[in-house]
Enzyme design. Structure first.
Site, PDB file in Angstrom:
ATOM      1  N   PHE A 143       0.805  -1.224   0.000  1.00 55.34           N
ATOM      2  CA  PHE A 143       0.000   0.000   0.000  1.00 55.34           C
ATOM      3  C   PHE A 143       0.840   1.277   0.000  1.00 55.34           C
ATOM      4  CE2 PHE A 143       0.416  -1.452   4.427  1.00 55.34           C
ATOM      5  CZ  PHE A 143       0.949  -0.314   5.043  1.00 55.34           C
ATOM      6  N   ARG A 183      -3.205   6.370  20.980  1.00 58.04           N
ATOM      7  CA  ARG A 183      -3.436   5.270  20.017  1.00 58.04           C
ATOM      8  C   ARG A 183      -4.830   4.660  20.244  1.00 58.04           C
ATOM      9  NH1 ARG A 183      -0.323   4.149  15.540  1.00 58.04           N
ATOM     10  NH2 ARG A 183      -0.637   1.908  15.772  1.00 58.04           N
ATOM     11  N   ARG A 185     -11.092   7.203  14.505  1.00 63.41           N
ATOM     12  CA  ARG A 185     -11.187   6.601  13.169  1.00 63.41           C
ATOM     13  C   ARG A 185     -12.596   6.080  12.883  1.00 63.41           C
ATOM     14  NH1 ARG A 185      -5.164   3.892  13.130  1.00 63.41           N
ATOM     15  NH2 ARG A 185      -4.128   5.587  12.023  1.00 63.41           N
ATOM     16  N   ASN A 240      -7.982   7.070   6.704  1.00 64.86           N
ATOM     17  CA  ASN A 240      -8.437   6.764   8.068  1.00 64.86           C
ATOM     18  C   ASN A 240      -8.298   7.935   9.044  1.00 64.86           C
ATOM     19  OD1 ASN A 240      -5.708   6.695   8.412  1.00 64.86           O
ATOM     20  ND2 ASN A 240      -5.581   4.570   9.072  1.00 64.86           N
ATOM     21  N   HIS A 272      -3.278  10.095  12.059  1.00 59.54           N
ATOM     22  CA  HIS A 272      -2.070   9.331  12.397  1.00 59.54           C
ATOM     23  C   HIS A 272      -1.755   9.581  13.865  1.00 59.54           C
ATOM     24  CE1 HIS A 272       2.113   8.010  12.551  1.00 59.54           C
ATOM     25  NE2 HIS A 272       2.366   9.169  13.150  1.00 59.54           N
TER      26      HIS A 272
HETATM   27  P1  ATP Z   1      -0.594   5.439  11.527  1.00 62.36           P
HETATM   28  O1  ATP Z   1       0.861   4.990  11.434  1.00 62.36           O
HETATM   29  O2  ATP Z   1      -1.000   6.347  10.358  1.00 62.36           O
HETATM   30  O3  ATP Z   1      -0.967   6.006  12.858  1.00 62.36           O
HETATM   31  P2  ATP Z   1      -1.348   2.697  11.968  1.00 62.36           P
HETATM   32  O4  ATP Z   1      -0.141   2.634  12.842  1.00 62.36           O
HETATM   33  O5  ATP Z   1      -2.662   2.308  12.532  1.00 62.36           O
HETATM   34  O6  ATP Z   1      -1.506   4.133  11.328  1.00 62.36           O
HETATM   35  P3  ATP Z   1       0.254   1.456   9.916  1.00 62.36           P
HETATM   36  O7  ATP Z   1       0.290  -0.026   9.754  1.00 62.36           O
HETATM   37  O8  ATP Z   1       1.422   2.140  10.558  1.00 62.36           O
HETATM   38  O9  ATP Z   1      -1.102   1.818  10.671  1.00 62.36           O
HETATM   39  O10 ATP Z   1      -0.004   2.069   8.470  1.00 62.36           O
HETATM   40  C1  ATP Z   1       0.236   3.444   8.206  1.00 62.36           C
HETATM   41  C2  ATP Z   1      -0.886   3.975   7.349  1.00 62.36           C
HETATM   42  O11 ATP Z   1      -0.864   3.323   6.077  1.00 62.36           O
HETATM   43  C3  ATP Z   1      -2.301   3.704   7.887  1.00 62.36           C
HETATM   44  O12 ATP Z   1      -2.725   4.641   8.821  1.00 62.36           O
HETATM   45  C4  ATP Z   1      -3.119   3.778   6.604  1.00 62.36           C
HETATM   46  O13 ATP Z   1      -3.369   5.131   6.221  1.00 62.36           O
HETATM   47  C5  ATP Z   1      -2.189   3.151   5.584  1.00 62.36           C
HETATM   48  N1  ATP Z   1      -2.460   1.706   5.463  1.00 62.36           N
HETATM   49  C6  ATP Z   1      -2.101   0.731   6.330  1.00 62.36           C
HETATM   50  N2  ATP Z   1      -2.492  -0.479   5.898  1.00 62.36           N
HETATM   51  C7  ATP Z   1      -3.091  -0.267   4.701  1.00 62.36           C
HETATM   52  C8  ATP Z   1      -3.691  -1.124   3.721  1.00 62.36           C
HETATM   53  N3  ATP Z   1      -3.748  -2.443   3.889  1.00 62.36           N
HETATM   54  N4  ATP Z   1      -4.217  -0.541   2.621  1.00 62.36           N
HETATM   55  C9  ATP Z   1      -4.156   0.800   2.419  1.00 62.36           C
HETATM   56  N5  ATP Z   1      -3.591   1.660   3.297  1.00 62.36           N
HETATM   57  C10 ATP Z   1      -3.075   1.141   4.421  1.00 62.36           C
HETATM   58 MG    MG Z   2       1.823   3.288  12.232  1.00 65.54          MG
END
Ligand code: ATP
Ligand code: MG
Length: 139
Positions: A57, A85, A102, A112, A115
């Protein structure tokens, strides 16, 4: 006292949810100690999300984060990293618990709304992308 860094992402900016989101954060007991509008360049977004560069992604994430200015902020509260979080909720708004940011303001896994730093090490790295020390008002 602890600190966390957050970003109100392009989808929530375009829907003008920034006021509601900041209000929810204040109501949950966080003190705002830094706030800035910032339009990410592709280069800066890639650097900020470098740990995801091999994920499927990644390109979608970078494109999305550069769609509009975002609102970057630093908040202060006891246990701010874990509590923020929890307030933000699951990465997928459809799976996020009812009163999380979210669930309330996010659209889908990519768009979403927000961050949040996931650790103290992430916080230390992330706030420096957007602020200098004299732009934060530690209390
Ligand atoms: P953030 O780091 O933004 O707080 P998070 O820690 O919940 O979010 P991460 O796994 O770090 O999630 O992913 C970073 C960002 O990448 C997510 O917030 C989302 O916007 C995007 N993202 C994550 N997984 C996917 C996916 N499977 N498809 C599309 N976008 C995704
Ligand atoms: Mg993250």
């Amino acid at each position: 006292m602890q600190y966390s860094f957050g970003i109100i992402k392009p989808d929530a900016m375009q829907k003008k949810y920034y006021g509601k989101i900041l209000d929810d954060i204040a109501s949950a007991g966080y003190k705002l100690i830094g706030l800035k509008l910032f339009h990410l360049t592709e280069e800066k977004a890639k650097n900020f999300y470098a740990k995801h560069e091999n994920k499927p992604f990644f390109d979608e994430l970078i494109h999305y984060m550069c769609l509009s200015p975002v609102l970057c902020f630093v908040v202060q509260k006891e246990n701010a990293i874990n509590d923020f979080r929890a307030l933000v909720g699951n990465t997928d708004p459809k799976l996020a618990e009812k009163n999380t940011l979210r669930a309330k303001y996010g659209q889908d896994l990519s768009a979403n709304a927000i961050h949040a730093s996931d650790s103290e090490a992430s916080f230390d790295r992330e706030w420096r992308f957007f602020f200098t020390e004299n732009e934060l008002y530690f209390q």
